[in-house]
Design an enzyme around this catalytic site. Structure first.
Site, PDB file in Angstrom:
ATOM      1  N   ARG A  83      17.580 -26.834   2.414  1.00 43.29           N
ATOM      2  CA  ARG A  83      18.766 -26.514   1.608  1.00 43.29           C
ATOM      3  C   ARG A  83      19.794 -25.733   2.421  1.00 43.29           C
ATOM      4  O   ARG A  83      20.992 -25.959   2.315  1.00 43.29           O
ATOM      5  CB  ARG A  83      18.293 -25.701   0.390  1.00 43.29           C
ATOM      6  CG  ARG A  83      19.319 -25.530  -0.698  1.00 43.29           C
ATOM      7  CD  ARG A  83      18.664 -25.184  -2.043  1.00 43.29           C
ATOM      8  NE  ARG A  83      17.620 -24.180  -1.986  1.00 43.29           N
ATOM      9  CZ  ARG A  83      17.833 -22.884  -2.026  1.00 43.29           C
ATOM     10  NH1 ARG A  83      19.057 -22.411  -2.101  1.00 43.29           N
ATOM     11  NH2 ARG A  83      16.816 -22.036  -1.999  1.00 43.29           N
TER      12      ARG A  83
ATOM     13  N   GLU B 177      12.138  -8.848   2.406  1.00 43.63           N
ATOM     14  CA  GLU B 177      13.133  -8.604   1.353  1.00 43.63           C
ATOM     15  C   GLU B 177      12.503  -7.764   0.247  1.00 43.63           C
ATOM     16  O   GLU B 177      11.508  -8.159  -0.355  1.00 43.63           O
ATOM     17  CB  GLU B 177      13.634  -9.929   0.765  1.00 43.63           C
ATOM     18  CG  GLU B 177      14.705  -9.698  -0.295  1.00 43.63           C
ATOM     19  CD  GLU B 177      15.154 -10.984  -0.969  1.00 43.63           C
ATOM     20  OE1 GLU B 177      16.233 -11.471  -0.628  1.00 43.63           O
ATOM     21  OE2 GLU B 177      14.410 -11.495  -1.826  1.00 43.63           O
TER      22      GLU B 177
ATOM     23  N   VAL C  66       0.849  -1.205   0.000  1.00 42.20           N
ATOM     24  CA  VAL C  66       0.000   0.000   0.000  1.00 42.20           C
ATOM     25  C   VAL C  66       0.879   1.247   0.000  1.00 42.20           C
ATOM     26  O   VAL C  66       0.669   2.189  -0.776  1.00 42.20           O
ATOM     27  CB  VAL C  66      -0.950   0.001   1.227  1.00 42.20           C
ATOM     28  CG1 VAL C  66      -1.622   1.356   1.399  1.00 42.20           C
ATOM     29  CG2 VAL C  66      -2.005  -1.080   1.091  1.00 42.20           C
TER      30      VAL C  66
ATOM     31  N   ARG D 127       8.409  -6.463  -4.268  1.00 36.41           N
ATOM     32  CA  ARG D 127       9.229  -6.133  -5.447  1.00 36.41           C
ATOM     33  C   ARG D 127       8.750  -4.827  -6.076  1.00 36.41           C
ATOM     34  O   ARG D 127       7.556  -4.617  -6.246  1.00 36.41           O
ATOM     35  CB  ARG D 127       9.111  -7.270  -6.452  1.00 36.41           C
ATOM     36  CG  ARG D 127       9.953  -7.090  -7.701  1.00 36.41           C
ATOM     37  CD  ARG D 127       9.873  -8.325  -8.571  1.00 36.41           C
ATOM     38  NE  ARG D 127      10.369  -9.499  -7.879  1.00 36.41           N
ATOM     39  CZ  ARG D 127       9.956 -10.755  -8.132  1.00 36.41           C
ATOM     40  NH1 ARG D 127       9.064 -10.978  -9.056  1.00 36.41           N
ATOM     41  NH2 ARG D 127      10.457 -11.766  -7.456  1.00 36.41           N
TER      42      ARG D 127
HETATM   43  P1  0O2 Z   1      11.148 -17.308  -4.367  1.00 30.09           P
HETATM   44  O1  0O2 Z   1      10.249 -17.013  -3.244  1.00 30.09           O
HETATM   45  O2  0O2 Z   1      10.682 -18.474  -5.166  1.00 30.09           O
HETATM   46  O3  0O2 Z   1      11.483 -16.095  -5.199  1.00 30.09           O
HETATM   47  P2  0O2 Z   1      21.073 -17.622  -2.421  1.00 30.09           P
HETATM   48  O4  0O2 Z   1      21.076 -18.874  -1.604  1.00 30.09           O
HETATM   49  O5  0O2 Z   1      22.272 -16.740  -2.242  1.00 30.09           O
HETATM   50  O6  0O2 Z   1      20.736 -17.885  -3.889  1.00 30.09           O
HETATM   51  P3  0O2 Z   1      19.537 -16.093  -0.526  1.00 30.09           P
HETATM   52  O7  0O2 Z   1      20.755 -16.068   0.323  1.00 30.09           O
HETATM   53  O8  0O2 Z   1      18.312 -16.656   0.069  1.00 30.09           O
HETATM   54  O9  0O2 Z   1      19.820 -16.795  -1.945  1.00 30.09           O
HETATM   55  O10 0O2 Z   1      19.203 -14.602  -0.862  1.00 30.09           O
HETATM   56  P4  0O2 Z   1      19.090 -13.856  -2.225  1.00 30.09           P
HETATM   57  O11 0O2 Z   1      20.300 -14.059  -3.059  1.00 30.09           O
HETATM   58  O12 0O2 Z   1      18.753 -12.471  -1.820  1.00 30.09           O
HETATM   59  O13 0O2 Z   1      17.863 -14.555  -2.969  1.00 30.09           O
HETATM   60  C1  0O2 Z   1      16.586 -14.413  -2.537  1.00 30.09           C
HETATM   61  C2  0O2 Z   1      15.634 -14.232  -3.698  1.00 30.09           C
HETATM   62  O14 0O2 Z   1      16.248 -13.463  -4.740  1.00 30.09           O
HETATM   63  C3  0O2 Z   1      15.229 -15.501  -4.412  1.00 30.09           C
HETATM   64  O15 0O2 Z   1      14.195 -16.128  -3.748  1.00 30.09           O
HETATM   65  C4  0O2 Z   1      14.769 -14.984  -5.763  1.00 30.09           C
HETATM   66  O16 0O2 Z   1      13.515 -14.355  -5.690  1.00 30.09           O
HETATM   67  C5  0O2 Z   1      15.829 -13.937  -6.017  1.00 30.09           C
HETATM   68  N1  0O2 Z   1      16.976 -14.558  -6.704  1.00 30.09           N
HETATM   69  C6  0O2 Z   1      18.216 -14.709  -6.208  1.00 30.09           C
HETATM   70  N2  0O2 Z   1      19.008 -15.297  -7.119  1.00 30.09           N
HETATM   71  C7  0O2 Z   1      18.264 -15.528  -8.214  1.00 30.09           C
HETATM   72  C8  0O2 Z   1      18.536 -16.109  -9.508  1.00 30.09           C
HETATM   73  O17 0O2 Z   1      19.637 -16.533  -9.822  1.00 30.09           O
HETATM   74  N3  0O2 Z   1      17.474 -16.154 -10.377  1.00 30.09           N
HETATM   75  C9  0O2 Z   1      16.240 -15.684 -10.080  1.00 30.09           C
HETATM   76  N4  0O2 Z   1      15.276 -15.781 -11.001  1.00 30.09           N
HETATM   77  N5  0O2 Z   1      15.967 -15.152  -8.865  1.00 30.09           N
HETATM   78  C10 0O2 Z   1      16.963 -15.063  -7.947  1.00 30.09           C
HETATM   79  P5  0O2 Z   1      13.950 -17.687  -3.938  1.00 30.09           P
HETATM   80  O18 0O2 Z   1      14.653 -18.423  -2.840  1.00 30.09           O
HETATM   81  O19 0O2 Z   1      14.264 -18.125  -5.324  1.00 30.09           O
HETATM   82  O20 0O2 Z   1      12.453 -17.819  -3.638  1.00 30.09           O
END
Ligand code: 0O2
Length: 207
Positions: free
Chosen positions: A56, A136, A19, A74
């Site tokens: 994981r 985030e 919002v 986002r």
């Molecule tokens: P969801 O909810 O499906 O989006 P890491 O283990 O370093 O890859 P970490 O430490 O959890 O990730 O934090 P990071 O890097 O901030 O990543 C968190 C989210 O950023 C991810 O959520 C994605 O939304 C996005 N993201 C990060 N890396 C990538 C990538 O290589 N490709 C895409 N498409 N998105 C990414 P999740 O976990 O995917 O969950």
């Protein structure tokens, strides 16, 4: 595990932030200024994804609060320059605390992923009292978002094991998305410059 009471503060934080951020966009739209926010989305991570990630990353269920993207918001922008504007807007807020920031635009991830991440500590007021949750915030252009959305669904489809040839094509697509962002910014600068010249000439003719 009482998922409902665990996730309720995250849902509230995500809803409130949506919002507020959409409010910024609406305020810009009432002016003649370019709005740095094209659209805002948000979600609470589904329980199955929380459990997958916990396994994981070896996070025990009693420490799930450490997972930083259970609440996710986002902001998608038109231009790369808008991202800096949005970061400034977020940094100037007093209704939450920025815990950390990660610039995956200056340094893209090995996958080709680009986005700016800000971890916000956001206070929500529930019937049990005040609670701080981490949300985030991802800030990215439409082009970065296009790439990330497709890559994300492919990663899901291949259960994280994307074949090498597809990975290579995704890398190339990421470079194309980067090029598109640069090209769009240049085009916008040229249009703005042309507009300035036209306006200056119109003023001269009138005067
Ligand atoms: P969801 O909810 O499906 O989006 P890491 O283990 O370093 O890859 P970490 O430490 O959890 O990730 O934090 P990071 O890097 O901030 O990543 C968190 C989210 O950023 C991810 O959520 C994605 O939304 C996005 N993201 C990060 N890396 C990538 C990538 O290589 N490709 C895409 N498409 N998105 C990414 P999740 O976990 O995917 O969950």
């Amino acid at each position: 595990m009482d998922w409902d009471s665990f996730l309720t503060p995250y849902k509230q934080a995500v809803d409130e932030l949506k919002v507020k951020l959409k409010g910024i966009r609406e305020q810009y739209q009432k002016t003649s200024l370019h709005t740095p926010i094209e659209f805002v989305t948000g979600r609470v991570k589904p329980i199955s994804s929380i459990l997958n990630k916990a396994e994981r990353k070896q996070i025990p269920l009693n420490r799930l609060g450490e997972m930083q993207d259970i609440g996710g918001v986002r902001i998608v922008t038109q231009f790369v320059e808008d991202i800096d504007k949005v970061i400034d807007l977020i940094r100037s807020r007093t209704d939450f605390v920025i815990v950390s920031e990660r610039d995956y635009i200056k340094e893209k991830k090995p996958s080709g992923y680009r986005s700016y991440h800000m971890m916000l500590q956001y206070p929500v007021h529930t019937i049990k009292g005040r609670e701080n949750v981490i949300v985030e915030l991802q800030i990215r252009t439409m082009s970065m978002n296009f790439w990330a959305t497709i890559e994300h669904s492919l990663r899901y489809k291949y259960s994280g094991e994307i074949p090498d040839d597809i990975n290579m094509r995704l890398q190339r697509a990421s470079e194309a998305a980067f090029w598109l962002d640069e090209e769009m910014s240049i085009i916008r600068d040229e249009v703005q410059e042309a507009q300035r010249i036209i306006t200056a000439k119109q003023r001269q003719n009138r005067g």
